[in-house]
Design a protein around this motif. Structure first.
Motif: not given
Length: 217
Positions: A66-67, A73-76, A101-102, A108-109
């Protein structure tokens, strides 16, 4: 495709990408039978961060996946934002922290929902040795002295205290197989048939493999 590869080998996605390669190799070893999926359970405790209840390898693997996806995605998106290089470098650190963190929140969920499929294993107990065959490690075994070596289910060995009931009066003997005349000496085999919790020792009786009828009898 070029944009994807560029983002994958760029900061911060490359950090989680390297960890993802390690995770993939680990699970390949698990599939090949060269490693156990719960290999790290005794070394790491993920309970304090809310990821307990499932094998450590499962929670950590999901966290890395997930990280990595979040950082990619954040980098793009960051590269399409049109910001200058200095601002982009600062935001890249924020993407690193935010994706981690996400990922933690998502895992955790999932752990909370699926931990019931991973029932807790009872802790090892000395009672697990009852019914096991041991090897005597002292010159003799009496009602007050004796040690033996026994192999646990995971293949490890342990030295346990053993006692023989033949020296006790019949009224004081614990329930179990009757004592025989066969000696219990160094290198001999014995059967651990009962455990005395007060004395923290096992009752042992002579064992002869030739007399064992086996599981199919």
């Amino acid at each position: 495709m070029d944009e994807f590869l560029s983002a994958a080998i760029g900061f911060p996605a490359v950090i989680f990408g390297a960890a993802l390669v390690v995770i993939i190799c680990f699970w390949l070893l698990v599939l090949a039978g060269a490693a156990d999926h719960d290999s790290f359970d005794a070394d790491l405790d993920t309970g304090p961060v809310g990821l307990g209840g499932v094998p450590v390898s499962v929670s950590v693997s999901l966290l890395i996946v997930f990280a990595w996806f979040g950082s990619l995605t954040g980098t793009v998106l960051l590269r399409h934002s049109g910001t200058d290089s200095a601002t982009r470098a600062v935001l890249a650190v924020a993407v690193l922290a935010g994706s981690l963190l996400a990922a933690w929140a998502a895992v955790r969920l999932l752990v909370h929902r699926f931990r019931r499929f991973f029932p807790a294993q009872p802790p090892p107990s000395r009672l697990d040795f009852v019914g096991s065959v041991c090897t005597i490690r002292t010159g003799t075994v009496t009602a007050t002295f004796g040690q033996a070596e026994v192999v646990s289910r995971d293949g490890s060995t342990a030295i346990v205290q053993v006692r023989r009931a033949e020296s006790l009066p019949s009224s004081s003997r614990p329930p179990g197989p009757a004592a025989e005349d066969a000696p219990l000496a160094t290198g001999g085999s014995g059967l651990l048939y009962a455990y005395d919790e007060d004395g923290e020792f096992f009752w042992v009786a002579p064992y002869d493999a030739a007399l064992d009828p086996g599981p199919n009898s």
